[in-house]
Design a protein around this motif. Sequence first.
Motif, PDB file in Angstrom:
ATOM      1  N   GLN A  21       0.725  -1.247  -0.060  1.00 15.36           N
ATOM      2  CA  GLN A  21      -0.007   0.064   0.138  1.00 15.36           C
ATOM      3  C   GLN A  21       1.073   1.190  -0.164  1.00 15.36           C
ATOM      4  O   GLN A  21       0.567   2.266  -0.793  1.00 15.36           O
ATOM      5  CB  GLN A  21      -0.803   0.044   1.269  1.00 15.36           C
ATOM      6  N   GLU A  22       1.827   1.256   0.873  1.00 16.37           N
ATOM      7  CA  GLU A  22       2.963   2.448   0.781  1.00 16.37           C
ATOM      8  C   GLU A  22       3.429   2.642  -0.442  1.00 16.37           C
ATOM      9  O   GLU A  22       3.676   3.836  -0.762  1.00 16.37           O
ATOM     10  CB  GLU A  22       3.691   2.083   1.939  1.00 16.37           C
ATOM     11  N   GLU A  23       3.828   1.710  -1.120  1.00  8.18           N
ATOM     12  CA  GLU A  23       4.725   1.641  -2.386  1.00  8.18           C
ATOM     13  C   GLU A  23       3.735   2.145  -3.618  1.00  8.18           C
ATOM     14  O   GLU A  23       4.278   2.983  -4.441  1.00  8.18           O
ATOM     15  CB  GLU A  23       5.409   0.376  -2.521  1.00  8.18           C
ATOM     16  N   THR A  24       2.639   1.615  -3.704  1.00  6.08           N
ATOM     17  CA  THR A  24       1.832   1.521  -4.961  1.00  6.08           C
ATOM     18  C   THR A  24       0.392   2.137  -4.616  1.00  6.08           C
ATOM     19  O   THR A  24      -0.152   2.493  -5.456  1.00  6.08           O
ATOM     20  CB  THR A  24       1.644   0.254  -5.466  1.00  6.08           C
ATOM     21  N   GLY A  25      -0.040   2.227  -3.562  1.00  2.00           N
ATOM     22  CA  GLY A  25      -1.468   2.789  -3.060  1.00  2.00           C
ATOM     23  C   GLY A  25      -2.460   1.568  -3.576  1.00  2.00           C
ATOM     24  O   GLY A  25      -3.733   1.768  -3.405  1.00  2.00           O
ATOM     25  N   VAL A  26      -1.971   0.399  -3.613  1.00  2.00           N
ATOM     26  CA  VAL A  26      -2.985  -0.580  -3.961  1.00  2.00           C
ATOM     27  C   VAL A  26      -3.914  -0.814  -2.889  1.00  2.00           C
ATOM     28  O   VAL A  26      -3.613  -0.868  -1.771  1.00  2.00           O
ATOM     29  CB  VAL A  26      -2.359  -1.985  -4.320  1.00  2.00           C
ATOM     30  N   ASP A  72       2.857 -21.065  -3.271  1.00  2.00           N
ATOM     31  CA  ASP A  72       3.831 -20.342  -2.345  1.00  2.00           C
ATOM     32  C   ASP A  72       4.613 -19.235  -3.078  1.00  2.00           C
ATOM     33  O   ASP A  72       5.268 -19.848  -3.927  1.00  2.00           O
ATOM     34  CB  ASP A  72       4.528 -21.147  -1.301  1.00  2.00           C
ATOM     35  N   GLY A  73       4.584 -17.995  -2.870  1.00  2.00           N
ATOM     36  CA  GLY A  73       5.400 -17.314  -3.573  1.00  2.00           C
ATOM     37  C   GLY A  73       4.692 -16.541  -4.675  1.00  2.00           C
ATOM     38  O   GLY A  73       5.189 -15.440  -5.279  1.00  2.00           O
ATOM     39  N   ALA A  74       3.464 -17.024  -5.059  1.00  2.00           N
ATOM     40  CA  ALA A  74       2.961 -16.143  -6.177  1.00  2.00           C
ATOM     41  C   ALA A  74       2.280 -14.730  -5.759  1.00  2.00           C
ATOM     42  O   ALA A  74       2.107 -13.941  -6.774  1.00  2.00           O
ATOM     43  CB  ALA A  74       1.360 -17.028  -6.545  1.00  2.00           C
ATOM     44  N   GLU A  75       2.346 -14.403  -4.519  1.00  2.00           N
ATOM     45  CA  GLU A  75       2.045 -12.999  -4.386  1.00  2.00           C
ATOM     46  C   GLU A  75       3.122 -12.059  -4.777  1.00  2.00           C
ATOM     47  O   GLU A  75       2.777 -10.773  -5.063  1.00  2.00           O
ATOM     48  CB  GLU A  75       2.065 -12.596  -2.746  1.00  2.00           C
ATOM     49  N   PHE A  76       4.550 -12.503  -4.878  1.00  2.00           N
ATOM     50  CA  PHE A  76       5.272 -11.511  -5.553  1.00  2.00           C
ATOM     51  C   PHE A  76       5.147 -11.238  -6.935  1.00  2.00           C
ATOM     52  O   PHE A  76       5.390 -10.342  -7.565  1.00  2.00           O
ATOM     53  CB  PHE A  76       7.002 -12.361  -5.389  1.00  2.00           C
ATOM     54  N   GLU A  77       4.629 -12.150  -7.838  1.00  2.00           N
ATOM     55  CA  GLU A  77       4.247 -11.778  -9.199  1.00  2.00           C
ATOM     56  C   GLU A  77       3.093 -11.257  -9.152  1.00  2.00           C
ATOM     57  O   GLU A  77       3.187  -9.983 -10.022  1.00  2.00           O
ATOM     58  CB  GLU A  77       3.765 -13.402  -9.807  1.00  2.00           C
ATOM     59  N   LEU A  78       2.430 -11.131  -8.076  1.00  2.00           N
ATOM     60  CA  LEU A  78       1.001 -10.339  -8.243  1.00  2.00           C
ATOM     61  C   LEU A  78       1.515  -8.831  -8.007  1.00  2.00           C
ATOM     62  O   LEU A  78       0.993  -7.840  -8.662  1.00  2.00           O
ATOM     63  CB  LEU A  78      -0.007 -10.519  -7.107  1.00  2.00           C
ATOM     64  N   ILE A  79       2.485  -8.425  -6.957  1.00  2.00           N
ATOM     65  CA  ILE A  79       2.712  -7.117  -6.933  1.00  2.00           C
ATOM     66  C   ILE A  79       3.612  -6.521  -8.025  1.00  2.00           C
ATOM     67  O   ILE A  79       3.630  -5.396  -8.350  1.00  2.00           O
ATOM     68  CB  ILE A  79       3.547  -6.898  -5.269  1.00  2.00           C
ATOM     69  N   GLU A  80       4.308  -7.513  -8.748  1.00  2.00           N
ATOM     70  CA  GLU A  80       4.946  -6.923  -9.991  1.00  2.00           C
ATOM     71  C   GLU A  80       4.063  -6.477 -10.874  1.00  2.00           C
ATOM     72  O   GLU A  80       4.361  -5.509 -11.506  1.00  2.00           O
ATOM     73  CB  GLU A  80       5.767  -7.896 -10.428  1.00  2.00           C
ATOM     74  N   LYS A  81       2.947  -7.280 -11.054  1.00  2.00           N
ATOM     75  CA  LYS A  81       1.756  -6.661 -12.020  1.00  2.00           C
ATOM     76  C   LYS A  81       1.235  -5.277 -11.422  1.00  2.00           C
ATOM     77  O   LYS A  81       0.933  -4.318 -12.445  1.00  2.00           O
ATOM     78  CB  LYS A  81       0.907  -7.745 -11.962  1.00  2.00           C
ATOM     79  N   VAL A  82       1.191  -5.160 -10.304  1.00  2.00           N
ATOM     80  CA  VAL A  82       0.690  -3.897  -9.855  1.00  2.00           C
ATOM     81  C   VAL A  82       1.645  -2.773 -10.041  1.00  2.00           C
ATOM     82  O   VAL A  82       1.480  -1.666 -10.255  1.00  2.00           O
ATOM     83  CB  VAL A  82       0.186  -3.977  -8.262  1.00  2.00           C
ATOM     84  N   ARG A  83       3.000  -2.952  -9.494  1.00  2.00           N
ATOM     85  CA  ARG A  83       4.105  -1.979 -10.034  1.00  2.00           C
ATOM     86  C   ARG A  83       4.381  -1.857 -11.232  1.00  2.00           C
ATOM     87  O   ARG A  83       4.316  -0.523 -11.406  1.00  2.00           O
ATOM     88  CB  ARG A  83       5.296  -2.706  -9.631  1.00  2.00           C
ATOM     89  N   GLU A  84       3.901  -2.517 -12.330  1.00  2.00           N
ATOM     90  CA  GLU A  84       3.888  -2.250 -13.742  1.00  2.00           C
ATOM     91  C   GLU A  84       2.950  -1.068 -13.879  1.00  2.00           C
ATOM     92  O   GLU A  84       2.974  -0.290 -14.754  1.00  2.00           O
ATOM     93  CB  GLU A  84       3.559  -3.476 -14.480  1.00  2.00           C
ATOM     94  N   LEU A  85       1.753  -1.013 -13.310  1.00  2.00           N
ATOM     95  CA  LEU A  85       0.661  -0.342 -13.525  1.00  2.00           C
ATOM     96  C   LEU A  85       0.957   1.087 -12.956  1.00  2.00           C
ATOM     97  O   LEU A  85       0.142   1.915 -13.095  1.00  2.00           O
ATOM     98  CB  LEU A  85      -0.750  -0.735 -12.827  1.00  2.00           C
ATOM     99  N   THR A  86       1.674   0.997 -11.908  1.00  2.00           N
ATOM    100  CA  THR A  86       2.028   2.189 -11.221  1.00  2.00           C
ATOM    101  C   THR A  86       3.158   3.272 -11.616  1.00  2.00           C
ATOM    102  O   THR A  86       3.451   4.166 -11.159  1.00  2.00           O
ATOM    103  CB  THR A  86       2.082   1.914  -9.554  1.00  2.00           C
TER     104      THR A  86
END
Length: 162
Positions: free
Chosen positions: A75-80, A147-161
């Motif tokens: 949330q702090e990094e991307t506002g997601v 396990d670890g799939a959440e890291f792919e998820l945040i990468e997708k969010v980072r691409e959007l921000t």
Amino acid sequence: MNKKTVLMTLLLLTLAISGYCQLPQVTVKTMNGKTIRTDTLTNEGKPIIIDFFATWCKPCNRELDAISEVYADWQEETGVKLLAVSIDEGQNINKVKPFVDNHGWEYEVLLDPNGDLKRALGIQMIPYVLIVDGKGEIVYRHAGYTDGAEFELIEKVRELTK
């Protein structure tokens, strides 16, 4: 084919062709009983992660627990914003709030006990995650959890921000 099957097929074809679509207009409830239309969900131009789960689904709960550990940083990094959508039905719907409280999840939790939103999005299995961009378009979908799939998820969010 019946009418529902034809409509679902058309929806899935549209998704496949366009790659993007808006959230459908379906009503869900908050854990406090407030009704919300899903096509009005926003995060002030920032991405939203929508995670479908059920209290009885072990992979769902592992995923939401794993995200919970890093959610404040995300949330702090991307506002997601993450919306967890429970598909628990009947008597299990009363177990959702104590279950969420017990896990200490800081997410907004929505209830889809009749599966209206799940069905409108063509979701067949859970856990199921969507990312909605700041314009309200669904830009990512993923079924299942390892396990670890959440890291792919945040990468997708980072691409959007970016």
